[in-house]
Design a protein around this motif. Structure first.
Motif, short mmCIF file in Angstrom:
data_model
loop_
_atom_site.label_atom_id
_atom_site.label_comp_id
_atom_site.label_asym_id
_atom_site.label_seq_id
_atom_site.Cartn_x
_atom_site.Cartn_y
_atom_site.Cartn_z
N THR A 1 1.00 -1.07 -0.05
CA THR A 1 0.16 -0.10 0.36
C THR A 1 0.81 1.39 0.25
OG1 THR A 1 -0.04 0.48 2.37
CG2 THR A 1 -1.79 -1.53 1.33
N PRO A 2 -0.17 2.59 -0.42
CA PRO A 2 1.38 3.43 -0.27
C PRO A 2 1.26 3.68 0.89
CG PRO A 2 -0.91 3.63 -1.76
CD PRO A 2 -0.49 2.66 -1.23
N SER A 3 0.81 3.61 2.08
CA SER A 3 1.42 4.30 3.40
C SER A 3 2.13 3.84 3.85
CB SER A 3 0.24 3.73 4.71
OG SER A 3 -0.28 2.79 4.33
N ALA A 4 2.68 1.87 3.28
CA ALA A 4 3.62 0.95 3.92
C ALA A 4 4.85 2.03 2.84
CB ALA A 4 3.02 0.05 3.34
N LEU A 5 4.56 2.13 1.60
CA LEU A 5 5.70 2.84 1.43
C LEU A 5 6.18 4.39 2.11
CD1 LEU A 5 5.10 1.69 -2.47
CD2 LEU A 5 6.69 0.46 -1.03
N SER A 6 5.06 4.53 2.40
CA SER A 6 5.50 6.48 3.14
C SER A 6 5.30 6.85 2.39
CB SER A 6 6.78 6.21 3.88
OG SER A 6 7.52 5.15 4.41
N GLN A 7 4.49 7.15 1.24
CA GLN A 7 4.14 8.11 0.66
C GLN A 7 2.70 8.48 1.27
OE1 GLN A 7 2.79 6.23 -2.44
NE2 GLN A 7 4.54 6.40 -4.14
N THR A 8 2.82 10.47 1.61
CA THR A 8 1.82 10.63 2.18
C THR A 8 1.40 11.90 1.47
OG1 THR A 8 3.41 12.44 2.79
CG2 THR A 8 3.62 10.86 4.44
N THR A 9 0.60 13.01 2.05
CA THR A 9 -0.79 13.72 1.35
C THR A 9 1.13 15.36 0.96
OG1 THR A 9 -0.99 14.94 3.66
CG2 THR A 9 -2.09 13.14 2.38
N ALA A 10 1.43 15.10 1.28
CA ALA A 10 2.73 15.88 1.60
C ALA A 10 3.93 14.92 0.37
CB ALA A 10 3.27 16.44 2.46
N SER A 11 3.98 14.29 0.10
CA SER A 11 5.26 13.11 -0.24
C SER A 11 5.26 11.70 -0.51
CB SER A 11 6.90 13.32 0.71
OG SER A 11 7.54 13.50 -0.12
N ALA A 12 4.60 12.00 -2.07
CA ALA A 12 4.97 11.14 -3.04
C ALA A 12 4.74 11.34 -4.64
CB ALA A 12 3.26 10.79 -3.01
N SER A 13 5.18 9.91 -5.21
CA SER A 13 5.72 10.33 -6.78
C SER A 13 5.76 9.18 -7.24
CB SER A 13 6.88 10.93 -6.94
OG SER A 13 8.05 10.08 -6.52
N LEU A 14 5.25 9.28 -8.51
CA LEU A 14 5.31 7.76 -9.02
C LEU A 14 5.84 7.80 -10.94
CD1 LEU A 14 1.70 7.79 -8.22
CD2 LEU A 14 2.87 5.94 -7.72
N THR A 15 6.73 6.62 -10.98
CA THR A 15 7.45 6.99 -12.14
C THR A 15 7.14 5.80 -13.55
OG1 THR A 15 9.47 8.19 -11.13
CG2 THR A 15 9.40 6.91 -13.20
N ALA A 16 6.58 6.17 -14.61
CA ALA A 16 6.28 4.90 -15.39
C ALA A 16 7.41 5.32 -17.21
CB ALA A 16 5.32 5.07 -15.76
N LEU A 17 7.67 4.47 -17.21
CA LEU A 17 8.70 4.88 -18.76
C LEU A 17 7.42 3.14 -19.85
CD1 LEU A 17 12.22 3.96 -19.64
CD2 LEU A 17 10.47 2.99 -21.14
N ILE A 18 7.34 5.02 -20.90
CA ILE A 18 6.16 3.79 -21.85
C ILE A 18 6.59 4.61 -22.87
CG2 ILE A 18 3.85 4.38 -22.50
CD1 ILE A 18 3.13 6.37 -19.96
N THR A 19 6.78 2.93 -23.45
CA THR A 19 7.34 3.26 -25.07
C THR A 19 6.13 3.23 -26.17
OG1 THR A 19 7.49 0.24 -25.16
CG2 THR A 19 8.70 1.58 -24.46
N GLN A 20 4.88 2.61 -25.52
CA GLN A 20 4.03 2.46 -27.10
C GLN A 20 2.73 2.70 -25.64
OE1 GLN A 20 3.33 -0.09 -29.72
NE2 GLN A 20 1.38 -0.42 -28.35
N ALA A 21 2.10 4.30 -26.36
CA ALA A 21 0.62 4.50 -25.37
C ALA A 21 -0.07 3.28 -25.25
CB ALA A 21 -0.06 6.02 -25.63
N PRO A 22 -1.33 3.11 -24.44
CA PRO A 22 -2.58 2.29 -24.92
C PRO A 22 -3.13 2.50 -25.70
CG PRO A 22 -2.26 3.25 -22.98
CD PRO A 22 -1.03 4.22 -23.13
#
Length: 279
Positions: free
Chosen positions: A110-131
């Motif tokens: 879960t996000p909380s288990a990852l220490s992500q909060t309402t003030a600090s969170a980021s998500l990254t994706a490398l996409i070679t072909q869009a849906p």
């Protein structure tokens, strides 16, 4: 590369490899993948660069699904914990691709288990072909059913928009940028940090800040898991992505300079390990 005796004997570099890089490589090999010398060197350089730049502790999950084997693709680079692939997912050389109807990845955290909060969170994706199509599908994120006050997601939002939502209240915490569906490729780092929300996009041609805006913290952290290629519940039911993805990350918030440097390090890692070129 640090070959000092104290470092080698004290838990530092062994056989020229950073301990975190070595642990990930060993886990991938145990899962059935073959790691070449060039790939080994690239993984080691990536990890060392993140640590040298003091970004490594920001990253809670890093996935490099290039190995053509589900078990190897499911391994997190940081902890070596494994997620679970569900449904129709193609494990190709250099990327994974969902079937658009059943396939996704569950990071089993879960996000909380990852220490992500309402003030600090980021998500990254490398996409070679869009849906394909124009429907809204999530690249990586977490949503508590239809509750729009509890979500963290980076999504292909319709055929002309990409969007990052971090603990939004009725969309109030979302930032988005107009991009045609075909242009929704490259490395995207979406982040909430220091009161700002932003999305950067890296292509072979360079890096751009698509949006950077201030916004008050809002909502609460989702209690559901973190998924890739699945938008679960929000907007009237599950939606699955059939895009092609070569890297994912769930991290704490990053500044623009951190996001840009991280995306370049990811680009170098992915291109060196796969022999492919970022769009």
């Amino acid at each position: 590369m640090n070959y000092s005796l104290s470092n080698m004997l004290g838990g530092g570099f062994v056989d020229g490899l950073d301990p975190s890089a070595k642990a990930y490589i060993n886990a991938v090999v145990t899962a059935g993948a073959t790691v070449t010398r060039a790939q080994r060197t690239a993984i080691n350089a990536f990890v060392k660069s993140e640590k040298l730049a003091l970004r490594w502790t920001l990253h809670k999950r890093l996935y490099l699904p290039i190995w053509s084997i589900a078990a190897a693709n499911a391994i997190d680079m940081v902890t070596q914990a494994s997620g679970t692939f569900v449904g129709g997912v193609t494990h190709a050389a250099g990327y994974i691709q969902g079937d658009g109807s059943t396939g996704y990845f569950n990071a089993n955290v879960t996000p909380s288990a990852l220490s992500q909060t309402t003030a600090s969170a980021s998500l990254t994706a490398l996409i070679t072909q869009a849906p394909s199509g124009i429907g809204s599908v999530t690249a990586i994120g977490s949503i508590d059913g239809t509750d729009t006050t509890k979500l963290i997601e980076f999504s292909h939002f319709s055929g002309t928009v990409i969007i990052f939502r971090a603990m939004t209240v009725s969309g109030g915490g979302a930032v988005q940028s107009l991009l045609s569906r075909a242009s929704q490729v490259g490395i995207f780092v979406s982040s909430r940090e220091g009161g700002d929300r932003r999305i950067i996009q890296r292509l072979t041609s360079g890096v751009s800040t698509l949006v950077n805006t201030a916004g008050a913290n809002a909502g609460t952290v989702p209690v559901t898991g973190t998924y890739q290629m699945l938008r679960s519940g929000y907007g009237g039911g599950a939606a699955y992505s059939d895009g092609r993805y070569g890297f994912f990350a769930a991290s704490l918030g990053q500044t623009i300079s951190q996001s840009q440097a991280f995306s370049l390090n990811v680009k170098t890692l992915w291109e060196t390990c796969t022999g492919l070129t970022l769009p």
